[in-house]
Design a protein around this motif. Structure first.
Motif, PDB file in Angstrom:
ATOM      1  N   ALA A   1      43.351  34.152  36.036  1.00  0.00           N
ATOM      2  CA  ALA A   1      44.620  34.835  35.780  1.00  0.00           C
ATOM      3  C   ALA A   1      45.474  34.845  37.044  1.00  0.00           C
ATOM      4  CB  ALA A   1      44.372  36.256  35.313  1.00  0.00           C
TER       5      ALA A   1
ATOM      6  N   LYS B   1      46.838  42.948  30.514  1.00  0.00           N
ATOM      7  CA  LYS B   1      46.990  41.655  29.845  1.00  0.00           C
ATOM      8  C   LYS B   1      46.954  40.590  30.937  1.00  0.00           C
ATOM      9  CE  LYS B   1      50.339  38.849  27.360  1.00  0.00           C
ATOM     10  NZ  LYS B   1      51.705  38.786  26.857  1.00  0.00           N
TER      11      LYS B   1
ATOM     12  N   ASN C   1      48.251  36.648  37.128  1.00  0.00           N
ATOM     13  CA  ASN C   1      48.803  37.998  37.159  1.00  0.00           C
ATOM     14  C   ASN C   1      48.147  38.798  36.052  1.00  0.00           C
ATOM     15  OD1 ASN C   1      50.376  40.109  38.008  1.00  0.00           O
ATOM     16  ND2 ASN C   1      52.153  39.506  36.825  1.00  0.00           N
ATOM     17  N   LYS C   2      48.109  40.095  36.253  1.00  0.00           N
ATOM     18  CA  LYS C   2      47.602  40.996  35.229  1.00  0.00           C
ATOM     19  C   LYS C   2      48.624  42.111  35.066  1.00  0.00           C
ATOM     20  CE  LYS C   2      43.746  40.484  37.704  1.00  0.00           C
ATOM     21  NZ  LYS C   2      44.148  39.237  38.233  1.00  0.00           N
ATOM     22  N   SER C   3      49.166  42.254  33.870  1.00  0.00           N
ATOM     23  CA  SER C   3      50.179  43.267  33.597  1.00  0.00           C
ATOM     24  C   SER C   3      49.546  44.469  32.918  1.00  0.00           C
ATOM     25  CB  SER C   3      51.274  42.704  32.684  1.00  0.00           C
ATOM     26  OG  SER C   3      51.898  41.609  33.292  1.00  0.00           O
TER      27      SER C   3
ATOM     28  N   GLU D   1      47.661  37.018  32.498  1.00  0.00           N
ATOM     29  CA  GLU D   1      48.680  35.978  32.331  1.00  0.00           C
ATOM     30  C   GLU D   1      48.243  34.733  33.086  1.00  0.00           C
ATOM     31  OE1 GLU D   1      52.219  37.895  33.738  1.00  0.00           O
ATOM     32  OE2 GLU D   1      52.129  39.414  32.174  1.00  0.00           O
TER      33      GLU D   1
END
Length: 59
Positions: free
Chosen positions: A21, A5, A23-25, A7
């Protein structure tokens, strides 16, 4: 394959989503049998930050 996902710190206009992005979770890791073209294993993301600092290809 790690499904993530993205962010964002500020609102994105939808262009260059990966580049914008902050961050990427991880949401899910899947193992794919390419010869059968099917998912053979689904793994939920780890509780601890396993992917932090690791090179993970983004598709």
């Amino acid at each position: 394959m790690v499904i993530t996902k993205a962010e964002f710190g500020a609102r994105s206009d939808g262009s260059d989503i990966v580049g914008q992005a902050i961050n990427k979770s991880p949401l899910l890791e899947v193992h794919v049998d390419l010869s059968e073209q099917e998912i053979v294993r689904r793994i939920p993301p780890p509780v601890d930050a396993f992917y932090y600092g690791r090179q993970v290809p983004i598709f």
